[in-house]
Design a protein around this motif. Structure first.
Motif, PDB file in Angstrom:
ATOM      1  N   UNK B 387       0.794  -1.228   0.000  1.00 52.97           N
ATOM      2  CA  UNK B 387       0.000   0.000   0.000  1.00 52.97           C
ATOM      3  C   UNK B 387       0.824   1.275   0.000  1.00 52.97           C
ATOM      4  N   UNK B 388       2.071   1.176   0.399  1.00 50.46           N
ATOM      5  CA  UNK B 388       2.866   2.394   0.408  1.00 50.46           C
ATOM      6  C   UNK B 388       4.134   2.317  -0.426  1.00 50.46           C
ATOM      7  N   UNK B 389       4.752   1.145  -0.422  1.00 52.21           N
ATOM      8  CA  UNK B 389       6.062   1.075  -1.061  1.00 52.21           C
ATOM      9  C   UNK B 389       6.009   0.985  -2.582  1.00 52.21           C
ATOM     10  N   UNK B 390       4.997   0.350  -3.079  1.00 55.61           N
ATOM     11  CA  UNK B 390       4.946   0.132  -4.517  1.00 55.61           C
ATOM     12  C   UNK B 390       5.007   1.454  -5.265  1.00 55.61           C
ATOM     13  N   UNK B 392       3.720   2.073  -7.883  1.00 57.90           N
ATOM     14  CA  UNK B 392       2.453   2.321  -8.575  1.00 57.90           C
ATOM     15  C   UNK B 392       1.569   3.264  -7.766  1.00 57.90           C
ATOM     16  N   UNK B 393       1.802   3.273  -6.450  1.00 61.64           N
ATOM     17  CA  UNK B 393       0.965   4.112  -5.588  1.00 61.64           C
ATOM     18  C   UNK B 393       1.209   5.576  -5.907  1.00 61.64           C
ATOM     19  N   UNK B 394       0.140   6.288  -6.130  1.00 63.94           N
ATOM     20  CA  UNK B 394       0.260   7.708  -6.458  1.00 63.94           C
ATOM     21  C   UNK B 394      -0.797   8.470  -5.668  1.00 63.94           C
ATOM     22  N   UNK B 395      -0.447   8.845  -4.444  1.00 67.34           N
ATOM     23  CA  UNK B 395      -1.410   9.555  -3.597  1.00 67.34           C
ATOM     24  C   UNK B 395      -0.733  10.750  -2.956  1.00 67.34           C
ATOM     25  N   UNK B 396      -1.504  11.784  -2.643  1.00 63.43           N
ATOM     26  CA  UNK B 396      -0.902  12.925  -1.951  1.00 63.43           C
ATOM     27  C   UNK B 396      -0.479  12.550  -0.531  1.00 63.43           C
ATOM     28  N   UNK B 397       0.371  13.356   0.038  1.00 64.35           N
ATOM     29  CA  UNK B 397       0.963  13.091   1.346  1.00 64.35           C
ATOM     30  C   UNK B 397      -0.077  12.789   2.422  1.00 64.35           C
ATOM     31  N   UNK B 398      -1.099  13.602   2.532  1.00 64.39           N
ATOM     32  CA  UNK B 398      -2.062  13.447   3.627  1.00 64.39           C
ATOM     33  C   UNK B 398      -2.744  12.092   3.550  1.00 64.39           C
ATOM     34  N   UNK B 400      -1.551   9.464   2.196  1.00 66.41           N
ATOM     35  CA  UNK B 400      -0.565   8.430   2.511  1.00 66.41           C
ATOM     36  C   UNK B 400      -0.405   8.283   4.019  1.00 66.41           C
ATOM     37  N   UNK B 401      -0.455   9.397   4.752  1.00 60.61           N
ATOM     38  CA  UNK B 401      -0.346   9.329   6.217  1.00 60.61           C
ATOM     39  C   UNK B 401      -1.539   8.587   6.801  1.00 60.61           C
ATOM     40  N   UNK B 402      -2.728   8.906   6.331  1.00 57.09           N
ATOM     41  CA  UNK B 402      -3.914   8.203   6.806  1.00 57.09           C
ATOM     42  C   UNK B 402      -3.768   6.711   6.566  1.00 57.09           C
ATOM     43  N   UNK B 403      -3.275   6.392   5.402  1.00 54.62           N
ATOM     44  CA  UNK B 403      -3.099   4.996   5.051  1.00 54.62           C
ATOM     45  C   UNK B 403      -2.124   4.324   6.022  1.00 54.62           C
ATOM     46  N   UNK B 404      -1.101   5.051   6.427  1.00 55.22           N
ATOM     47  CA  UNK B 404      -0.131   4.526   7.380  1.00 55.22           C
ATOM     48  C   UNK B 404      -0.797   4.146   8.693  1.00 55.22           C
TER      49      UNK B 404
END
Lengths: 578, 474
Positions: B387-390, B392-398, B400-404
């Motif tokens: 969900x984060x390292x690939x 292919x993932x292209x999401x804004x910072x905020x 990505x933090x939520x995802x973390x």
């Protein structure tokens, strides 16, 4: 004295060969004349009628046949009031003034006075007419920021003198005569507030050098407790790139309990210097309440600045450090990085076509490094005052391999080795000083017995950790497993420190002693757990509590509360004595 | 009228020596050969013997050819006409456009006075979580991408170029494969970015000496734009070829090599280029991203090693993703405190847990029984990678933090993460619903999890749920 000149006969990078007529001095300063620019250089080898010079600037557009002027002086720095808060390049040119004159870019051949000749200082005499004085003895003082800046008999005066007059209290410029002294033959010398000293010679105007004993508090727990540094001692921080050498230096330069900090950015990134440059004036020194800049001098020869000046920058820095030591102050010198300095030597040595030693470093590498670190020390001045220079240099070993010549040569001469490890920095365990490999010959701020025990736990923990990789958790005895967890615990809550947390970032010696005592008690406790998961859970829990505790201000109510709750949590799991 | 010399004394490699007088160090000369004109630069003077490195290579130079000294150093034209143009390492157009000769500026100028720099404080958002969250890129940063042949480093570079908000992009190709050159050109064109780009390209088949010129040409132009208030992004690929070109010339000049044949001044040479990255106190900026391929994937090789000591961190590109270990942005602290208060916490904790996960995987590989804690880690690692390292993932910072936080909440209880209580109280996801996507079973994380019962999982959500399935369930 007639002007001595020569002519360039060859140019190779920053080395030029000059044919001379008269005579030249080894290591004297000379100027290569390119149009209306004069490029500072230093004689480094003489063969027959040819002198090899290293040029401290880019040699672009110099031609064969161009004039070289010899100055007759060794490379020197100006010492006097006004050095503090300055930002110099490796040749002691003040960079902010150069920026004012030349704009965005450094311009070669521009040399400015290191000190202001216009500024007036309020001089108070200390010596009286008739006093017998020697080099380094105080004649008077001026206030420089928070310090009393003593004006001394110049260090280059070799005899005993009698003071024939001292200027009365009042405002003077640094070039004004503030005293006249006469030697036994009756020759009178005028003394001003500024003096020159050749950078490559140590200042020796003191009564004796004494053994470093008192710790230098850096407020970095792993240093002060496990691998301490002494006032007047030496230490080195080798580490691969990205392990946090420079950050550790920056933290030390902020929190170290010394009077003056000299940062020598030698062949490293300009950006890092800028951080210090712009942040220090804003930061408060907790000891004095004044801005940190007031106790700081920055010597900055970053990696893109000319290489030969990089070599001289560490000498410029240590000479200024010795100068303030002569006033009875404790000075901390932080060269970053000594490997770049060694590389500068290697570059020159290559151009001189000297026979290379290991990894093409010159054969004199070791002796140069040794004599540099030997300029640290704690001394008793002629008047009984104590001053010190502590040197803590970083080393950037190629490939992070400590077996390389610069690291090895440095290890021979320092009193403490703070080795940074890639494994620790990769795991974001900062400061990434390896607690097992690093060593120190100095005294810790906490009791030796406690340190020894913690060292034992750390070593044991690491051994069990290694073993567990082979036999697995299930093959590990519970007692071993608990020791393993204890070691991890010490690492997490004490050795690691969050530099961005205001409280956790700097731990005073007193707090270290106290907290380490509590930690020691916890480690000494006999725990009992049903399962390994239970044990792990327990240590996670108290780790959390301890970490929170680290952020509670020392002496605050919260500090006491947290300690109590931590104690309760621990006691729940201690084996019943019954 | 400048004098013409026609006594070439020596030709070794790409370095020729000619007998001449009144020549300045580093001066430029023009050589007329049967194959056409070529530029050359003075690199050493010894009496009347002048050594020059010939940009086009020495092949076909006759000892009777004419050498004319130009009286100045290497220059490059600077004007807005450069935009959208493509040149080679000598500044000659390779796009059939007209050659430019107005407003010439010297390359390889002096370094910026540190007193004129400012502390960089603007983040460059890339939409790549491994950069934005874990190692934020900052305006004026110099950062290499350490990689090995075969990795998609040029694709990554191109993607950053497309998404980064800058005024000018300058691409320097060093020993670039012709295909890659076309790839860059086409990608920039497709995204409409060519009009704000300038390319200096040395391809693998071009003469070696031109390779050495490329970074200086790029940076000299970048500097001029920066002084005019523009934010410039300089992309260099691949700096290892630059170092190899230096080595070639040094060996030709019979310099004593220091380490694996590289000259002793490799560090200074690289630093002189990278240190051009700057944020001027009252003008624009230069940010440098440079690919450095590591021969044999060995970071202790002199080129990546010296680079690492100069640059402000490094990204490791391995197996098609940016490695969390080793990758480091030294300037991230300047910006990641101002984004969102949990940024640093998420960054530190997730990496520490990922390190624990790696250790567990090692244990697993040796066939040990896994503890409950290990199982949690394994689950965490798999989620993190997907969900984060690939790339292919292209999401804004905020986002990505939520995802973390979601990933951590799914695997651990708050105190297991070691995060301070105030932080977990605020950010720990309240409802323990699964994140949108469960890890697909089988791949990297498969070995351990499949065999052991997944007792610790609070959630029984099966494997293989994709986005839409999870969405329906909610």
């Amino acid at each position: 004295m007639s002007e001595r000149t020569g002519k360039i006969s060859a140019i190779n990078g920053n080395m030029i060969v000059a044919e001379f007529e008269n005579y030249v001095l080894q290591n004297e300063v000379a100027y290569a004349v390119a149009g209306n620019e004069k490029l500072k250089s230093e004689v480094i080898r003489i063969r027959g009628r040819k002198a090899d010079l290293q040029v401290y600037e880019n040699t672009e557009s110099l031609k064969v046949g161009d004039k070289v002027e010899f100055s007759g002086e060794l490379l020197s720095v100006e010492l006097g009031p006004g050095l503090l808060t300055q930002i110099y390049d490796g040749l002691q040119n003040p960079l902010p003034q150069i920026a004012k004159e030349c704009g965005y870019f450094l311009k070669r051949g521009v040399y400015l006075n290191a000190l202001s000749y216009e500024q007036e200082w309020e001089f108070t005499p200390e010596a009286k007419k008739g006093d017998k004085v020697k080099a380094g003895d105080f004649l008077g003082s001026v206030p420089e920021g928070i310090f009393k800046h003593y004006i001394t008999v110049p260090f280059s005066f070799r005899e005993e003198y009698e003071v024939s007059s001292v200027a009365p209290k009042g405002n003077y410029k640094i070039k004004d005569t503030i005293a006249e002294i006469k030697d036994k033959k009756g020759n009178t010398e005028k003394v001003s507030m500024v003096q020159l000293w050749p950078v490559k010679l140590p200042i020796r105007a003191y009564a004796e050098k004494i053994k470093p004993a008192d710790p230098l508090i850096t407020k970095v727990r792993i240093i002060d407790t496990l691998v301490p540094v002494a006032l007047g001692g030496t230490y080195c921080i080798p580490g691969p790139f990205g392990a946090g050498k420079t950050v550790l230096q920056q933290i030390t330069s902020r929190h170290a309990e010394v009077d003056i900090v000299i940062i020598a950015a030698c062949g490293e990134r300009a950006g890092e210097v800028v951080e210090t440059l712009l942040e220090f004036p804003e930061l408060k020194d907790p000891r004095t309440g004044k801005s940190l800049m007031e106790r700081t001098i920055i010597i900055c020869n970053t990696s893109s600045m000319p290489v030969a000046a990089r070599e001289s920058s560490v000498y410029t820095a240590v000479t200024i450090a010795e100068y303030y030591r002569q006033m009875g102050l404790n000075v901390l010198l932080l060269p970053d990085s000594t490997s770049r300095w060694a590389q500068a030597m290697r570059e020159m040595s290559g151009r001189l076509e000297e026979i290379p030693g290991e990894e093409a470093f010159p054969a004199y590498l070791e002796s140069r490094i040794a004599s540099f670190y030997e300029r640290a020390g704690i001394v008793r001045l002629n008047n009984g005052k104590i001053g010190s220079v502590t040197i803590g240099g970083t080393v950037s070993p190629a490939g992070g391999n400590f077996e390389e010549p610069v690291t090895q040569a440095t290890l021979k001469v320092v009193g403490a080795f703070l080795g940074l490890s890639r494994a620790r920095s990769d795991a974001r365990k900062y400061p990434a000083i390896d607690p097992l490999d690093s060593w120190s010959k100095y005294e810790s701020v906490v009791e030796r017995e406690q340190v020894e025990y913690v060292r034992y736990i750390l070593r044991k923990s690491s051994e069990v950790g290694q073993m567990m990789k082979v036999v697995g958790e299930e093959g590990t005895a519970m007692s071993d497993f608990i020791e393993y967890l204890k070691g991890e615990f010490v690492d997490d809550v004490y050795l690691q420190q969050n530099a961005f947390d205001e409280v956790d970032g700097a731990t005073p010696a007193e707090r270290q002693k106290y907290v380490f005592g509590i930690l020691y008690e916890i480690l000494k406790s006999d725990f009992t757990f049903g399962t390994k998961d239970e044990a792990r859970h327990f240590f996670h829990e108290i780790r959390q509590e301890f970490k929170n505790w680290n952020s509670d201000p020392w002496g605050s109510g919260k500090f006491g509360e947290r300690q109590k709750s931590l104690k309760e949590k621990v006691e729940k799991n201690v084996k019943d004595k019954g | 009228m400048r004098k013409v010399y026609s006594r070439i004394l020596q030709i070794v490699g790409d370095v020729i020596a000619v007998e001449a007088e009144g020549v300045g160090n580093q001066e430029l000369a023009e050589i007329n050969t049967s194959r056409g004109k070529s530029l050359a630069q003075v690199i050493k003077l010894d009496g009347s013997k002048v050594s020059l490195q010939v940009f086009a290579g020495s092949r076909g130079i006759s000892t009777g050819d004419e050498v004319r000294f130009l009286g100045h150093r290497m220059q490059v034209s600077f004007s807005d006409n450069l935009m959208g143009r493509i040149f080679n390492g000598s500044g000659i157009p390779r796009d059939n456009g007209p050659s430019l000769a107005d407003n010439m500026v010297e390359i390889g100028g002096p370094s910026v006075n540190p007193a004129k720099r400012i502390i960089p404080n603007r983040m460059v958002r890339t939409g790549i979580p491994m950069i934005d969250v874990f190692n934020s890129l900052v305006v004026s940063q110099k950062l290499p991408i350490f990689s090995v042949a075969g990795e998609p480093y040029n694709e990554l570079l191109a993607r950053i170029a497309m998404q980064a908000e800058v005024d000018v992009i300058i691409l320097g190709g060093l020993g670039l494969k012709y295909d890659d050159f076309l790839f860059f050109r086409d990608t920039l064109e497709e995204h409409g970015a060519l009009s704000r780009s300038i390319l200096f390209v040395h391809t693998a088949s071009d003469p070696t000496v031109e390779c050495i010129m490329v970074p200086d040409m790029c940076l000299a132009v970048a500097e001029q734009f920066a002084i005019k208030g523009k934010d410039v992004l300089v992309l260099l690929t691949d700096m290892t070829n630059f170092a190899d070109a230096l080595k070639e010339v040094a060996v030709t000049m019979e310099q004593i090599p220091s380490n694996r044949g590289y000259p002793g001044d490799l560090y200074s040479q690289l630093a002189a280029r990278y240190e051009k990255a700057v944020d001027f106190s009252d003008q624009g900026s230069i940010t440098v991203l440079a690919v450095t391929t590591m021969p044999g994937d060995d970071v202790t090789h002199p080129v990546p090693d010296n680079t690492g000591y100069i640059t402000e961190g490094q990204f490791y590109l391995r197996n098609g993703r940016i490695e969390p270990f080793g990758s480091l942005s030294r300037l991230k602290q300047q910006v990641n405190g101002k984004t969102r208060e949990d940024h640093r916490t998420v960054m530190d904790t997730m990496i520490q847990l990922y390190a624990d996960f790696k250790e567990t995987k090692e244990k697993l590989a040796m066939g040990f029984q896994v503890s409950k804690w290990d199982e949690k880690l394994l689950k965490y690692g798999a989620l993190f990678e997907e969900k984060l390292m690939s790339l292919k993932v292209n999401v804004p910072l905020e986002k990505a933090l939520d995802r973390g936080w979601e990933i951590m909440a799914e695997c651990f209880s708050p105190e297991e993460t070691g995060i301070k209580t105030e932080m977990t109280n605020k950010f720990w996801p309240k409802s323990k619903t699964p994140v949108e996507q469960e890890p697909r079973a089988g791949e990297e994380e498969g070995e351990g999890i499949e065999e052991g019962p997944r007792t610790v999982e609070e959630l029984s959500a099966g494997d293989g749920n994709n986005n839409s399935a999870a969405g329906k369930k909610n």
